[in-house]
Design a protein around this motif. Structure first.
Motif, PDB file in Angstrom:
ATOM      1  N   PHE A  27       0.834  -1.201   0.000  1.00 10.57           N
ATOM      2  CA  PHE A  27       0.000   0.000   0.000  1.00 10.57           C
ATOM      3  C   PHE A  27       0.869   1.251   0.000  1.00 10.57           C
ATOM      4  O   PHE A  27       2.094   1.183   0.147  1.00 10.57           O
ATOM      5  CB  PHE A  27      -0.946   0.010   1.210  1.00 10.57           C
ATOM      6  N   ASP A  28       0.214   2.405  -0.176  1.00 10.11           N
ATOM      7  CA  ASP A  28       0.893   3.699  -0.097  1.00 10.11           C
ATOM      8  C   ASP A  28       0.298   4.471   1.074  1.00 10.11           C
ATOM      9  O   ASP A  28      -0.920   4.547   1.222  1.00 10.11           O
ATOM     10  CB  ASP A  28       0.707   4.498  -1.393  1.00 10.11           C
ATOM     11  N   TRP A  29       1.160   5.050   1.886  1.00 12.83           N
ATOM     12  CA  TRP A  29       0.725   5.804   3.057  1.00 12.83           C
ATOM     13  C   TRP A  29       0.776   7.290   2.717  1.00 12.83           C
ATOM     14  O   TRP A  29       1.847   7.851   2.512  1.00 12.83           O
ATOM     15  CB  TRP A  29       1.646   5.505   4.228  1.00 12.83           C
ATOM     16  N   LEU A  43       9.427   4.451   9.245  1.00 14.00           N
ATOM     17  CA  LEU A  43       8.649   3.239   9.516  1.00 14.00           C
ATOM     18  C   LEU A  43       8.745   2.255   8.359  1.00 14.00           C
ATOM     19  O   LEU A  43       8.878   1.042   8.563  1.00 14.00           O
ATOM     20  CB  LEU A  43       7.187   3.598   9.773  1.00 14.00           C
ATOM     21  N   GLN A  44       8.691   2.791   7.133  1.00 13.57           N
ATOM     22  CA  GLN A  44       8.766   1.936   5.948  1.00 13.57           C
ATOM     23  C   GLN A  44      10.061   1.134   5.940  1.00 13.57           C
ATOM     24  O   GLN A  44      10.063  -0.076   5.645  1.00 13.57           O
ATOM     25  CB  GLN A  44       8.649   2.785   4.686  1.00 13.57           C
ATOM     26  N   ASP A  54       5.187  -4.203   3.091  1.00 17.30           N
ATOM     27  CA  ASP A  54       5.998  -3.246   2.346  1.00 17.30           C
ATOM     28  C   ASP A  54       5.093  -2.150   1.788  1.00 17.30           C
ATOM     29  O   ASP A  54       4.057  -2.427   1.192  1.00 17.30           O
ATOM     30  CB  ASP A  54       6.731  -3.954   1.192  1.00 17.30           C
ATOM     31  N   PHE A  55       5.466  -0.911   2.019  1.00 18.28           N
ATOM     32  CA  PHE A  55       4.644   0.201   1.554  1.00 18.28           C
ATOM     33  C   PHE A  55       5.519   1.369   1.133  1.00 18.28           C
ATOM     34  O   PHE A  55       6.707   1.429   1.436  1.00 18.28           O
ATOM     35  CB  PHE A  55       3.661   0.637   2.647  1.00 18.28           C
ATOM     36  N   GLU A 314       9.094   1.584  18.327  1.00 15.21           N
ATOM     37  CA  GLU A 314       9.654   2.702  19.080  1.00 15.21           C
ATOM     38  C   GLU A 314       9.258   4.045  18.482  1.00 15.21           C
ATOM     39  O   GLU A 314       9.249   5.062  19.172  1.00 15.21           O
ATOM     40  CB  GLU A 314      11.177   2.600  19.117  1.00 15.21           C
ATOM     41  N   ARG A 315       8.938   4.042  17.187  1.00 18.60           N
ATOM     42  CA  ARG A 315       8.704   5.292  16.473  1.00 18.60           C
ATOM     43  C   ARG A 315       7.246   5.554  16.117  1.00 18.60           C
ATOM     44  O   ARG A 315       6.850   6.703  15.939  1.00 18.60           O
ATOM     45  CB  ARG A 315       9.505   5.296  15.159  1.00 18.60           C
ATOM     46  N   ILE A 316       6.444   4.515  16.028  1.00 16.88           N
ATOM     47  CA  ILE A 316       5.154   4.655  15.368  1.00 16.88           C
ATOM     48  C   ILE A 316       4.241   5.681  16.055  1.00 16.88           C
ATOM     49  O   ILE A 316       3.496   6.400  15.389  1.00 16.88           O
ATOM     50  CB  ILE A 316       4.458   3.278  15.240  1.00 16.88           C
ATOM     51  N   PHE A 317       4.307   5.791  17.380  1.00 14.62           N
ATOM     52  CA  PHE A 317       3.468   6.768  18.075  1.00 14.62           C
ATOM     53  C   PHE A 317       4.282   7.915  18.683  1.00 14.62           C
ATOM     54  O   PHE A 317       3.761   8.715  19.452  1.00 14.62           O
ATOM     55  CB  PHE A 317       2.646   6.083  19.176  1.00 14.62           C
TER      56      PHE A 317
END
Length: 399
Positions: A27-29, A43-44, A54-55, A314-317
């Protein structure tokens, strides 16, 4: 050497195919800020190196661009607020809600995420939620910028305060400008004229350039610095910034006991009693995808974003390592602890925005917004039940 030219053309075609954004990607974010785009790329890399989903990442500083991508590209996802989701479904956007932010440690009740509260300084016993006419207000931000500091309080006023009226054209800003005193309503979009009373209390003297009082932290600072008398906040804001929490230089030494909540019945309570004294409540922010996205893709996205690899977790939020304007979330809201899978009928935006669960929970964010934007069905306005719950009625349904 005709064959050479043919081979060269074929190789170019193959390379082009392999480098197309969506080739072989799940997908594309779509992001709407440079910090959000940077975080997405980080994150990717972590997901890819862990052999997970994989995005790709794209940046569109105009949110409508991301909505268009979601509605036309089956592999685009986008993080949105309830306000943005409401307006998208009103204009017929073909969206599906697949994940919701979870703030579980901040909210003990499972039916909603955040309470919208009206905060004043302790000692201001003259202030009442039942009479805010000509009072100086600190808002978190205009329209999508702060749902608990804008959408819910203004819907409450429109529904319950007889002195607050809009004209036949449903002109919200002029009505609010005439109702409140000199206030601050940060508006990065520049919609609000800076000669309005709504901008008079902003530290920059301009709604569009205001950053000091932007967001929930900024609205609380507006109250702390006496720019306003009442701040519309989310119920966690005061506790997050007082009693040694938060680390903001302007909040050093502040005590939560120095603030009170204004209740719908005209009383005041201490800030920890938000469950008995609030203006309304709000569903969490969500991740959306086009409603024609394949079910297996939705499941893959849900499972991977809910269970990121360690370095991505660790990074997502996290917002601290990404440079952003004060009060602006980086993909996910500050305070998000995890993501909850949304499935079934709740995936439809209108259903998501309505309250779930027991019959006595009548409040619906969608109906509140319908009232605010004069969306009626045969009647002058919707009646928004249980936006305000007081006294024994609150106790009976929350116990």
């Amino acid at each position: 050497m005709v064959w050479y030219a043919d081979v060269k053309m074929l190789l170019c075609l193959i390379v082009s195919t392999f480098t197309t954004k969506t080739w072989a990607l799940d997908f594309d974010w779509c992001t709407t800020s440079s910090p959000g785009f940077k975080k997405c790329e980080d994150l990717q890399r972590e997901f890819q190196s862990a052999g997970k989903v994989d995005f790709s990442c794209s940046e569109n500083l105009i949110k409508s661009g991301c909505f268009k991508d979601v509605e036309t590209e089956p592999k685009t996802v986008f993080s949105v607020s309830p306000g943005e989701l409401y307006h998208a479904q009103r204009r017929g956007g073909n969206l599906k809600v697949i994940l919701a932010e979870d703030y579980s440690s901040a909210v003990s009740h499972t039916y909603f995420s955040y309470y919208s509260v009206a905060v004043v300084k302790a000692g201001r016993t003259d202030l009442r939620l039942t009479n805010l006419k000509d009072k100086r207000i600190c808002h978190s931000g205009y329209d999508f910028e702060g749902k608990n500091g804008w959408d819910i309080p203004i819907s409450y006023l429109y529904t319950y305060h007889r002195s607050f009226r809009m004209d036949d054209r449903c002109s919200i800003l002029p009505a609010i400008n005439n109702y409140f005193g000199d206030s601050c309503l940060p508006d990065p979009s520049g919609t609000i004229r800076n000669d309005m009373r709504l901008c008079a209390a902003c530290s920059s003297g301009s709604c569009s350039r205001e950053t000091r009082y932007r967001g929930y932290k900024g609205a609380f600072r507006c109250l702390v610095e006496d720019a306003g008398e009442v701040a519309f906040l989310t119920h966690t804001t005061v506790s997050d910034l007082t009693d040694g929490q938060g680390g903001e230089s302007w909040a050093v030494g502040l005590k939560s006991s120095g603030y009170r909540l204004l209740c719908p019945d005209g009383s005041q309570v201490t800030v920890e009693n938000y469950g008995q004294c609030f203006v309304g409540w709000m569903r969490p922010n969500v991740v959306v995808i086009g409603d024609d996205a394949p079910g297996d893709l939705v499941t893959k996205i849900q499972n991977n974003l809910r269970n990121p690899p360690p370095r991505a977790a660790e990074r997502i939020f996290d917002t601290s390592r990404y440079t952003a304007l004060d009060g602006v979330d980086v993909i996910f809201s500050e305070g998000t602890e995890e993501l909850r899978i949304v499935d079934g009928q709740e995936q439809y935006p209108r259903n998501y925005l309505a309250m779930e669960g027991r019959a006595q929970y009548q409040f619906s964010y969608a109906r509140a917004m319908d009232a605010l934007y004069c969306v009626t069905s045969g009647a002058h306005r919707y009646s928004i039940h249980a936006v305000v719950l007081t006294g024994m009625y609150i106790a009976s349904i929350l116990l």
